[in-house]
Scaffold this active site. Structure first.
Site, mmCIF file in Angstrom:
data_model
loop_
_atom_site.group_PDB
_atom_site.id
_atom_site.type_symbol
_atom_site.label_atom_id
_atom_site.label_comp_id
_atom_site.label_asym_id
_atom_site.label_seq_id
_atom_site.Cartn_x
_atom_site.Cartn_y
_atom_site.Cartn_z
ATOM 1 N N LYS A 183 3.452 122.300 20.604
ATOM 2 C CA LYS A 183 3.512 123.944 21.289
ATOM 3 C C LYS A 183 4.798 124.182 21.956
ATOM 4 O O LYS A 183 4.599 124.034 23.591
ATOM 5 C CB LYS A 183 2.743 124.180 21.591
ATOM 6 C CG LYS A 183 2.957 126.307 21.234
ATOM 7 C CD LYS A 183 3.254 126.490 22.101
ATOM 8 C CE LYS A 183 3.482 128.418 22.751
ATOM 9 N NZ LYS A 183 4.445 128.807 23.353
ATOM 10 N N GLU A 257 1.036 119.437 34.625
ATOM 11 C CA GLU A 257 1.743 119.066 35.627
ATOM 12 C C GLU A 257 2.890 120.947 35.918
ATOM 13 O O GLU A 257 2.660 120.785 35.033
ATOM 14 C CB GLU A 257 3.429 118.106 35.851
ATOM 15 C CG GLU A 257 3.244 116.927 36.624
ATOM 16 C CD GLU A 257 4.943 118.435 36.356
ATOM 17 O OE1 GLU A 257 5.668 119.416 37.129
ATOM 18 O OE2 GLU A 257 6.035 118.719 35.207
ATOM 19 N N CYS A 291 10.639 122.641 38.232
ATOM 20 C CA CYS A 291 9.652 122.133 39.684
ATOM 21 C C CYS A 291 9.311 121.515 40.986
ATOM 22 O O CYS A 291 8.600 121.744 41.436
ATOM 23 C CB CYS A 291 8.267 122.153 38.001
ATOM 24 S SG CYS A 291 8.237 120.269 37.477
ATOM 25 N N GLU A 388 6.299 129.832 44.319
ATOM 26 C CA GLU A 388 7.783 128.991 43.579
ATOM 27 C C GLU A 388 8.284 130.251 42.789
ATOM 28 O O GLU A 388 7.923 131.328 41.970
ATOM 29 C CB GLU A 388 6.723 128.104 42.398
ATOM 30 C CG GLU A 388 8.061 127.367 41.757
ATOM 31 C CD GLU A 388 7.146 126.512 40.496
ATOM 32 O OE1 GLU A 388 7.660 125.752 40.592
ATOM 33 O OE2 GLU A 388 5.698 127.377 40.002
#
Length: 485
Positions: A183, A257, A291, A388
């Site tokens: 996906k 992750e 990331c 973040e």
């Protein structure tokens, strides 16, 4: 006008790939060029019926042994064949990834496509080594272990590295003998569909690899359905928590992750010119949509002012522009919602006494553009340090001692990556040991290889991708004991 590198990009079929065939769906999403905001393709969106079709195909393909029953070496040969096909399509694949994501073509060639081929090559070669071992026991038995695939894997991937973050899941999952439902992110499905074409051409049996572009409801169904045995997810920490909780209902294997807020520690003894270049590349790479971006720079106080001045003078000269211009280093962000999130942060950039360098308008035309921004003298409790941002924003903080640097670096909820710049080899080993991160770079940033694992600690997730450890995440061990008494 003469044709440009952006012209004549071969688009994959805009349909779902299920059971070895292209499947239409009622829903359609227009895929936007991040540099212009214009629609460049239409891709079918999976609904409940198509998701159920893929689940049935993947489950059937695993249970019939058409893939899991192959010798690991034969699965490896097919993956190596796929890598070779991709190698022949490398330029077209790089252009497709740039069109889909807004990444500069220089990077999609050198990083995204090259890394993807390397990962598939690596796991194709590693597949032949999948084997158990004979164990000596205290009983009158012949005992051994088997390393077996887990089953149906749902690989759910984000928009920022469609090729790399897909292949790092797909390659080891297939090498291990699992079947896969992929996906991809809603905004960037084009190269996932191209990978489906390539794997099919290489000889992966029908139903073993399926691609379901669609919204979050597709992922939620995959996470909750008992026919799925493992979830491999890369994305935000908030979504990852929800996936882990939902997957626990059926006791699925999970690797996640997640977010990062990685610290880059620059000691006064570092090669400053190289360290400053590393700091810039660490936060502007992929327009900060990384990331493992080096989004926090910690600088030892004797060189702090010098480093901040150098950063302030340099960031306005980093080439920003058309992703298909060979000289571009920073392209647009992947889409409007990601840009809106970054701008919401930057609207508050001057609060709390931070000194702001860069930022502001970067492009007069359409598209999704964010200028690189440096925030100096930021406090540790600032949202810019703790949250973040996922854009080209760098915070800079001073420190005095090694202990203080480590405390600042470890002082967020995340633990995905970290780095340090120093010429003192003893310090490099000492500090690397103390940093709470899944990967640590010394005198560089984003040095990745298919042979080495990466992953998070704390709120950056669990499980590892890459290396033999990444293959282990898709295998389970069975013990067999045969009585000889």
């Amino acid at each position: 006008m003469p044709p440009t590198i952006k012209d004549d990009i071969g688009l994959p079929p805009g349909e779902l790939f299920i059971g070895g065939a292209w499947v239409a769906a009622d829903g359609v999403r227009e895929i936007l060029d991040p540099a212009t905001g214009a629609a460049v393709a239409s891709v079918a969106q999976a609904g409940p019926a198509e998701t159920q079709l893929a689940l049935a195909a993947a489950r059937r393909a695993f249970d019939d042994g058409s893939w899991s029953g192959l010798a690991p070496r034969e699965r490896g040969r097919i993956l190596l064949r796929a890598a070779e096909i991709l190698r022949g399509q490398a330029e077209e694949l790089a252009r497709l990834e740039s069109l889909d994501t807004g990444k500069p073509i220089m990077f999609t060639r050198m990083v995204d496509v090259a890394t993807t081929i390397d990962q598939i090559d690596y796991y194709g070669a590693l597949a032949a080594g999948i084997e158990g071992s004979v164990r000596r026991t205290g009983r009158p038995t012949f005992a051994y272990t088997r390393r077996e695939p887990i089953g149906v894997v749902a690989a759910i991937t984000p928009f920022n590295f469609p090729l790399i973050l897909s292949s790092i899941k797909i390659a080891p999952a297939l090498a291990a003998g699992n079947t896969v439902i992929h996906k991809p992110a809603e905004e960037t499905p084009l190269t996932a569909l191209r990978i489906a074409e390539v794997l099919h051409e290489a000889g992966v049996p029908d139903g073993v690899f399926n691609v379901l572009p669609g919204d979050g409801s597709v992922g939620e169904t995959l996470v909750r359905d008992p026919r799925v045995d493992k979830i491999a997810f890369t994305g935000s920490t908030a979504v990852g928590r929800g996936i882990a909780a939902a997957a626990a209902e059926t006791l699925k294997h999970v690797t996640v992750e997640l977010g990062g807020k990685s610290a880059n520690i620059m000691f006064a003894d570092a090669d400053l010119e190289a360290a400053i270049n590393t700091a810039i590349s660490g936060f502007v790479f992929n327009t900060g949509q990384f990331c493992m971006a080096g989004s926090r720079l910690l600088v030892q106080r004797p060189v702090y002012d010098e480093v901040v001045a150098a950063l302030a003078g340099a960031i306005g000269h980093v080439p920003v522009g058309d992703p298909f211009d060979e000289g571009t280093v920073i392209g647009p962000m992947a889409g409007p919602r990601h840009l809106a999130k970054v701008r919401a942060f930057l609207d508050k950039a001057g609060q709390g006494g931070a000194k702001v360098y860069g930022g502001g308008p970067v492009h007069d035309g359409p598209g999704f553009w964010a200028a690189p921004t440096v925030l100096a003298d930021v406090s540790q409790d600032s949202t810019f340090v703790q949250d973040e941002i996922f854009g080209p924003v760098l915070t800079v903080q001073p420190f005095d001692t090694e202990d203080e640097a480590v405390a600042l670096a470890n002082g967020t909820q995340y633990g995905l990556a970290a780095g340090l710049q120093t010429t003192d080899i003893a310090r490099a080993h000492r500090v690397a040991e103390r940093l709470r991160a899944g990967i640590v770079w010394v005198n560089g940033w984003a040095l990745l290889d298919a042979a080495l694992p990466f992953g998070g600690v704390n709120q950056s997730g669990y499980g590892r991708e890459g290396g033999p450890e990444g293959l282990d995440e898709y295998l389970q061990t069975k013990s067999v004991l045969i009585s000889v008494a």
